[in-house]
Design a protein around this motif. Structure first.
Motif, PDB file in Angstrom:
ATOM      1  N   PRO A  44       0.831  -1.215   0.000  1.00 20.66           N
ATOM      2  CA  PRO A  44       0.000   0.000   0.000  1.00 20.66           C
ATOM      3  C   PRO A  44       0.862   1.259   0.000  1.00 20.66           C
ATOM      4  CG  PRO A  44      -0.003  -1.042   2.170  1.00 20.66           C
ATOM      5  CD  PRO A  44       0.683  -1.989   1.235  1.00 20.66           C
ATOM      6  N   SER A  45       0.265   2.366  -0.427  1.00 20.62           N
ATOM      7  CA  SER A  45       0.980   3.638  -0.461  1.00 20.62           C
ATOM      8  C   SER A  45       0.015   4.752  -0.079  1.00 20.62           C
ATOM      9  CB  SER A  45       1.567   3.900  -1.850  1.00 20.62           C
ATOM     10  OG  SER A  45       0.525   3.946  -2.819  1.00 20.62           O
ATOM     11  N   TRP A  46       0.572   5.898   0.342  1.00 19.46           N
ATOM     12  CA  TRP A  46      -0.249   7.046   0.707  1.00 19.46           C
ATOM     13  C   TRP A  46      -0.464   7.930  -0.507  1.00 19.46           C
ATOM     14  CZ3 TRP A  46      -2.317   6.344   5.232  1.00 19.46           C
ATOM     15  CH2 TRP A  46      -1.604   5.726   6.257  1.00 19.46           C
ATOM     16  N   SER A  47      -1.704   8.318  -0.740  1.00 17.00           N
ATOM     17  CA  SER A  47      -1.984   9.318  -1.763  1.00 17.00           C
ATOM     18  C   SER A  47      -2.166  10.694  -1.136  1.00 17.00           C
ATOM     19  CB  SER A  47      -3.234   8.944  -2.563  1.00 17.00           C
ATOM     20  OG  SER A  47      -4.372   8.872  -1.720  1.00 17.00           O
ATOM     21  N   VAL A  48      -2.581  10.718   0.133  1.00 14.83           N
ATOM     22  CA  VAL A  48      -2.739  11.965   0.884  1.00 14.83           C
ATOM     23  C   VAL A  48      -2.294  11.713   2.317  1.00 14.83           C
ATOM     24  CG1 VAL A  48      -4.332  13.716   1.745  1.00 14.83           C
ATOM     25  CG2 VAL A  48      -4.697  12.725  -0.523  1.00 14.83           C
ATOM     26  N   PHE A  49      -1.483  12.622   2.841  1.00 16.10           N
ATOM     27  CA  PHE A  49      -1.116  12.553   4.263  1.00 16.10           C
ATOM     28  C   PHE A  49      -0.705  13.955   4.701  1.00 16.10           C
ATOM     29  CE2 PHE A  49       0.614  11.658   8.276  1.00 16.10           C
ATOM     30  CZ  PHE A  49       0.246  10.369   8.638  1.00 16.10           C
ATOM     31  N   GLU A  50      -1.562  14.615   5.506  1.00 21.62           N
ATOM     32  CA  GLU A  50      -1.257  15.962   5.974  1.00 21.62           C
ATOM     33  C   GLU A  50      -2.115  16.304   7.184  1.00 21.62           C
ATOM     34  OE1 GLU A  50      -2.139  18.332   2.593  1.00 21.62           O
ATOM     35  OE2 GLU A  50      -4.292  18.432   3.007  1.00 21.62           O
ATOM     36  N   ILE A  51      -1.676  17.303   7.921  1.00 24.93           N
ATOM     37  CA  ILE A  51      -2.436  17.839   9.051  1.00 24.93           C
ATOM     38  C   ILE A  51      -2.993  19.186   8.638  1.00 24.93           C
ATOM     39  CG2 ILE A  51      -2.347  18.654  11.433  1.00 24.93           C
ATOM     40  CD1 ILE A  51      -0.052  16.734  11.937  1.00 24.93           C
ATOM     41  N   THR A  52      -4.253  19.389   8.933  1.00 28.41           N
ATOM     42  CA  THR A  52      -4.866  20.684   8.658  1.00 28.41           C
ATOM     43  C   THR A  52      -5.525  21.214   9.921  1.00 28.41           C
ATOM     44  OG1 THR A  52      -6.445  21.852   7.225  1.00 28.41           O
ATOM     45  CG2 THR A  52      -7.018  19.614   7.859  1.00 28.41           C
ATOM     46  N   PRO A  53      -5.389  22.538  10.206  1.00 25.53           N
ATOM     47  CA  PRO A  53      -4.558  23.498   9.470  1.00 25.53           C
ATOM     48  C   PRO A  53      -3.076  23.255   9.736  1.00 25.53           C
ATOM     49  CG  PRO A  53      -5.442  24.523  11.433  1.00 25.53           C
ATOM     50  CD  PRO A  53      -6.077  23.174  11.371  1.00 25.53           C
ATOM     51  N   GLU A  54      -2.244  23.827   8.891  1.00 21.87           N
ATOM     52  CA  GLU A  54      -0.800  23.670   9.050  1.00 21.87           C
ATOM     53  C   GLU A  54      -0.179  24.818   9.829  1.00 21.87           C
ATOM     54  OE1 GLU A  54       0.771  23.293   5.140  1.00 21.87           O
ATOM     55  OE2 GLU A  54       0.102  21.227   4.877  1.00 21.87           O
ATOM     56  N   GLU A  55      -0.836  25.994   9.832  1.00 23.29           N
ATOM     57  CA  GLU A  55      -0.294  27.178  10.504  1.00 23.29           C
ATOM     58  C   GLU A  55      -1.377  27.847  11.335  1.00 23.29           C
ATOM     59  OE1 GLU A  55       1.149  29.607   7.347  1.00 23.29           O
ATOM     60  OE2 GLU A  55       2.958  28.409   7.004  1.00 23.29           O
ATOM     61  N   GLY A  56      -0.931  28.796  12.166  1.00 24.89           N
ATOM     62  CA  GLY A  56      -1.879  29.532  12.999  1.00 24.89           C
ATOM     63  C   GLY A  56      -2.560  28.669  14.037  1.00 24.89           C
ATOM     64  N   ILE A  57      -1.859  27.683  14.526  1.00 26.22           N
ATOM     65  CA  ILE A  57      -2.447  26.729  15.477  1.00 26.22           C
ATOM     66  C   ILE A  57      -2.292  27.261  16.896  1.00 26.22           C
ATOM     67  CG2 ILE A  57      -2.285  24.379  16.378  1.00 26.22           C
ATOM     68  CD1 ILE A  57      -1.086  23.677  13.559  1.00 26.22           C
ATOM     69  N   THR A  58      -3.382  27.323  17.625  1.00 25.41           N
ATOM     70  CA  THR A  58      -3.373  27.758  19.022  1.00 25.41           C
ATOM     71  C   THR A  58      -3.701  26.576  19.917  1.00 25.41           C
ATOM     72  OG1 THR A  58      -5.731  28.338  19.179  1.00 25.41           O
ATOM     73  CG2 THR A  58      -4.247  29.985  18.213  1.00 25.41           C
TER      74      THR A  58
END
Length: 217
Positions: free
Chosen positions: A29-43
């Motif tokens: 298997p492989s990843w087609s999408v892998f990210e954290i949202t939001p990426e900036e402005g995190i409180t």
């Protein structure tokens, strides 16, 4: 006679073709999408989502595990959505989402993504000088302020008393004297709140010195 030989030989040839056909090649298997949202402005109150999509070309069944951790490698959650709060995270912490999938042929695929929590500066709410009137050249003034910090940090509050840009004191109280102030002088109290990460907020308020009534002996 020749025809019977051919008819007997054909099934054997077909079977040989079936037996020598190569098996389907396994693709991990492989990843087609892998990210954290939001990426900036995190409180410390942001809702984070770990977005991921895995592709298995063999359509194998897969097992997925997920883990959110902080800078100390403590587990904060095991679901795709993580709601932050000041009780579980602090400014400048690095948060990591790690996901692992295993298919039914024991192929393992792991991936991680990181984001950093930003500091939220304190906010000064109310700044007051007491008394607000009947102020003379011998009055004792008191400056007070309230500060709110969304990260639940304790802000350090500092004071500065000034007249025409000249500083008269740095305590919350200021004792006026005829040597330091005159009638109609505007006395300003400037308050600054600072948190442990250098976030600041400032504000000021002012009062005016009134004319003192003459004293008759």
């Amino acid at each position: 006679m020749n025809r019977s030989i051919v008819s007997l030989a054909l099934p054997a040839l077909l079977m040989a073709c079936v037996e020598t056909e190569p098996p389907e090649k396994n693709v991990a298997p492989s990843w087609s999408v892998f990210e954290i949202t939001p990426e900036e402005g995190i409180t410390t109150s942001t809702q984070l989502v770990c977005l991921l999509n895995a592709v298995d070309e063999n359509n194998d069944s897969v097992e997925l595990t997920m883990n959110w951790t902080n800078s100390a490698n403590d587990t904060l959650g095991t679901d795709p959505v993580l709601q932050l709060s000041p009780e579980i995270v602090s400014p400048e912490e690095v948060l990591t989402c790690t996901a692992t999938i295993i298919d039914n042929k024991s192929d393992v695929l792991s991936q991680s993504a990181e984001v950093t929590v930003s500091n939220t500066a304190p906010v000064l709410d109310i700044i007051e000088i007491s008394p607000a009137s009947s102020i003379f050249s011998d009055t004792v003034l008191s400056c007070s302020a309230t500060a709110f910090d969304a990260d639940l940090e304790t802000a350090v509050v500092s004071y500065s008393w000034t007249v025409d840009g000249t500083e008269l004191g740095t305590d919350s109280e200021l004792v006026l004297t005829p040597e330091t102030v005159d009638r109609d002088d505007e006395i300003t109290c400037t308050v600054t709140a600072m948190d442990a990460y250098g976030g600041t907020d400032s504000g000021s308020t002012a009062v005016t010195v009134e004319n003192s009534l003459p004293v008759i002996d």
